[in-house]
Design a protein around this motif. Sequence first.
Motif, PDB file in Angstrom:
ATOM      1  N   PHE A 153      60.672  50.192  82.793  1.00 13.44           N
ATOM      2  CA  PHE A 153      60.558  51.177  83.874  1.00 13.44           C
ATOM      3  C   PHE A 153      61.765  52.104  83.816  1.00 13.44           C
ATOM      4  N   TRP A 154      61.520  53.409  83.881  1.00  9.25           N
ATOM      5  CA  TRP A 154      62.594  54.385  83.788  1.00  9.25           C
ATOM      6  C   TRP A 154      62.209  55.678  84.511  1.00  9.25           C
ATOM      7  N   PHE A 155      63.213  56.528  84.728  1.00  9.69           N
ATOM      8  CA  PHE A 155      62.962  57.905  85.157  1.00  9.69           C
ATOM      9  C   PHE A 155      64.099  58.783  84.668  1.00  9.69           C
ATOM     10  N   GLU A 156      63.823  60.057  84.509  1.00 10.89           N
ATOM     11  CA  GLU A 156      64.752  60.985  83.874  1.00 10.89           C
ATOM     12  C   GLU A 156      66.093  61.084  84.588  1.00 10.89           C
ATOM     13  N   GLY A 157      66.118  61.029  85.900  1.00  9.81           N
ATOM     14  CA  GLY A 157      67.360  61.182  86.658  1.00  9.81           C
ATOM     15  C   GLY A 157      68.218  59.928  86.719  1.00  9.81           C
ATOM     16  N   CYS A 158      67.882  58.920  85.965  1.00 13.48           N
ATOM     17  CA  CYS A 158      68.591  57.633  85.977  1.00 13.48           C
ATOM     18  C   CYS A 158      69.484  57.542  84.734  1.00 13.48           C
ATOM     19  N   PRO A 159      70.814  57.691  84.890  1.00 17.89           N
ATOM     20  CA  PRO A 159      71.702  57.648  83.712  1.00 17.89           C
ATOM     21  C   PRO A 159      71.579  56.367  82.869  1.00 17.89           C
ATOM     22  N   PRO A 160      71.509  55.168  83.464  1.00 16.52           N
ATOM     23  CA  PRO A 160      71.340  53.984  82.607  1.00 16.52           C
ATOM     24  C   PRO A 160      69.995  53.982  81.862  1.00 16.52           C
ATOM     25  N   CYS A 161      68.959  54.554  82.494  1.00 18.39           N
ATOM     26  CA  CYS A 161      67.649  54.643  81.823  1.00 18.39           C
ATOM     27  C   CYS A 161      67.767  55.495  80.563  1.00 18.39           C
ATOM     28  N   MET A 162      68.430  56.627  80.689  1.00 19.66           N
ATOM     29  CA  MET A 162      68.571  57.540  79.558  1.00 19.66           C
ATOM     30  C   MET A 162      69.505  56.973  78.493  1.00 19.66           C
ATOM     31  N   ALA A 163      70.499  56.210  78.909  1.00 19.44           N
ATOM     32  CA  ALA A 163      71.453  55.625  77.960  1.00 19.44           C
ATOM     33  C   ALA A 163      70.778  54.634  77.021  1.00 19.44           C
ATOM     34  N   GLU A 164      69.701  54.002  77.472  1.00 13.64           N
ATOM     35  CA  GLU A 164      69.063  52.993  76.634  1.00 13.64           C
ATOM     36  C   GLU A 164      67.900  53.516  75.787  1.00 13.64           C
ATOM     37  N   MET A 165      67.545  54.790  75.906  1.00 11.07           N
ATOM     38  CA  MET A 165      66.370  55.314  75.198  1.00 11.07           C
ATOM     39  C   MET A 165      66.478  55.195  73.677  1.00 11.07           C
ATOM     40  N   ASP A 166      67.597  55.557  73.095  1.00  3.86           N
ATOM     41  CA  ASP A 166      67.735  55.457  71.633  1.00  3.86           C
ATOM     42  C   ASP A 166      67.588  54.009  71.175  1.00  3.86           C
ATOM     43  N   ALA A 167      68.186  53.096  71.907  1.00  3.00           N
ATOM     44  CA  ALA A 167      68.100  51.677  71.547  1.00  3.00           C
ATOM     45  C   ALA A 167      66.681  51.145  71.729  1.00  3.00           C
ATOM     46  N   LEU A 168      65.971  51.621  72.749  1.00  6.59           N
ATOM     47  CA  LEU A 168      64.579  51.205  72.933  1.00  6.59           C
ATOM     48  C   LEU A 168      63.719  51.692  71.774  1.00  6.59           C
ATOM     49  N   ASN A 169      63.988  52.903  71.298  1.00  5.27           N
ATOM     50  CA  ASN A 169      63.289  53.399  70.108  1.00  5.27           C
ATOM     51  C   ASN A 169      63.565  52.498  68.906  1.00  5.27           C
ATOM     52  N   GLU A 170      64.819  52.101  68.758  1.00  6.80           N
ATOM     53  CA  GLU A 170      65.191  51.237  67.642  1.00  6.80           C
ATOM     54  C   GLU A 170      64.510  49.874  67.763  1.00  6.80           C
ATOM     55  N   LEU A 171      64.471  49.326  68.963  1.00  2.00           N
ATOM     56  CA  LEU A 171      63.790  48.057  69.188  1.00  2.00           C
ATOM     57  C   LEU A 171      62.303  48.202  68.843  1.00  2.00           C
ATOM     58  N   TYR A 172      61.702  49.290  69.275  1.00  2.00           N
ATOM     59  CA  TYR A 172      60.290  49.542  68.964  1.00  2.00           C
ATOM     60  C   TYR A 172      60.078  49.591  67.445  1.00  2.00           C
ATOM     61  N   GLN A 173      60.956  50.301  66.729  1.00  2.00           N
ATOM     62  CA  GLN A 173      60.837  50.400  65.269  1.00  2.00           C
ATOM     63  C   GLN A 173      60.885  49.022  64.611  1.00  2.00           C
ATOM     64  N   ARG A 174      61.722  48.161  65.123  1.00  4.59           N
ATOM     65  CA  ARG A 174      61.845  46.816  64.541  1.00  4.59           C
ATOM     66  C   ARG A 174      60.584  45.974  64.750  1.00  4.59           C
ATOM     67  N   LEU A 175      59.879  46.216  65.857  1.00  3.56           N
ATOM     68  CA  LEU A 175      58.753  45.343  66.205  1.00  3.56           C
ATOM     69  C   LEU A 175      57.374  46.001  66.112  1.00  3.56           C
ATOM     70  N   LYS A 176      57.306  47.273  65.799  1.00  8.53           N
ATOM     71  CA  LYS A 176      56.039  48.004  65.866  1.00  8.53           C
ATOM     72  C   LYS A 176      54.958  47.473  64.933  1.00  8.53           C
ATOM     73  N   ASN A 177      55.326  46.846  63.849  1.00 14.10           N
ATOM     74  CA  ASN A 177      54.325  46.339  62.900  1.00 14.10           C
ATOM     75  C   ASN A 177      53.837  44.937  63.231  1.00 14.10           C
ATOM     76  N   ASN A 178      54.384  44.352  64.281  1.00  8.68           N
ATOM     77  CA  ASN A 178      53.948  43.022  64.709  1.00  8.68           C
ATOM     78  C   ASN A 178      52.724  43.197  65.609  1.00  8.68           C
ATOM     79  N   LYS A 179      51.563  42.775  65.111  1.00 10.16           N
ATOM     80  CA  LYS A 179      50.310  42.971  65.857  1.00 10.16           C
ATOM     81  C   LYS A 179      50.268  42.179  67.165  1.00 10.16           C
TER      82      LYS A 179
END
Length: 187
Positions: free
Chosen positions: A74-100
């Motif tokens: 859960f996130w929203f644009e005006g939330c600094p901690p939400c925005m701080a974790e976006m790059d890492a969430l992308n990286e986490l997604y990349q690591r797990l995206k091929n796991n069905k």
Amino acid sequence: MRFILSVLFLLGSFISLGQKPSFSKPSINLDIDSLFEARKKEAIGKPFPVFKATNETEKINNEILKGKVVLINFWFEGCPPCMAEMDALNELYQRLKNNKDFEFISFTMDQADAIKRVRQKFKLQFKVFHLKDEECNRLNQAFGYPTSIVLDRSGKITYLVSGGATDKDKAREFILTKLLSEITKVL
């Protein structure tokens, strides 16, 4: 005489500044952190609330997610901690995206223009679903933002964390160590 009274008044003021307040502590000391921790512990092992959501390309609900380990953020644009974790969430997604057996979805109360800005700025690769404020808060269970929830294959909550660092490096460390570890425990 006026001078002496003024000096005494000032002296009395300085002395009183150094004193401890005389009011007493309330008899009930509420520790907000422990209340949130108790609520989190209460949520663990319970099914994630029933929901339906759509975005530009797909529909999602509890039934579609059954049989998969799910990360919900859960996130929203005006939330600094939400925005701080976006790059890492992308990286986490990349690591797990091929796991069905894994699904990563995110919910936001932001409108389409804000979602578009955030998607473009962070090149989001995971699924984003807009929810009305009330629905987002209901599913988030008032834990605050950001909140990440891990569901097991039966749709039960196995891990829940809310809040986060505003420093991108600290957010990345947490997501790629603790959060990834919690996901892999149930994969």
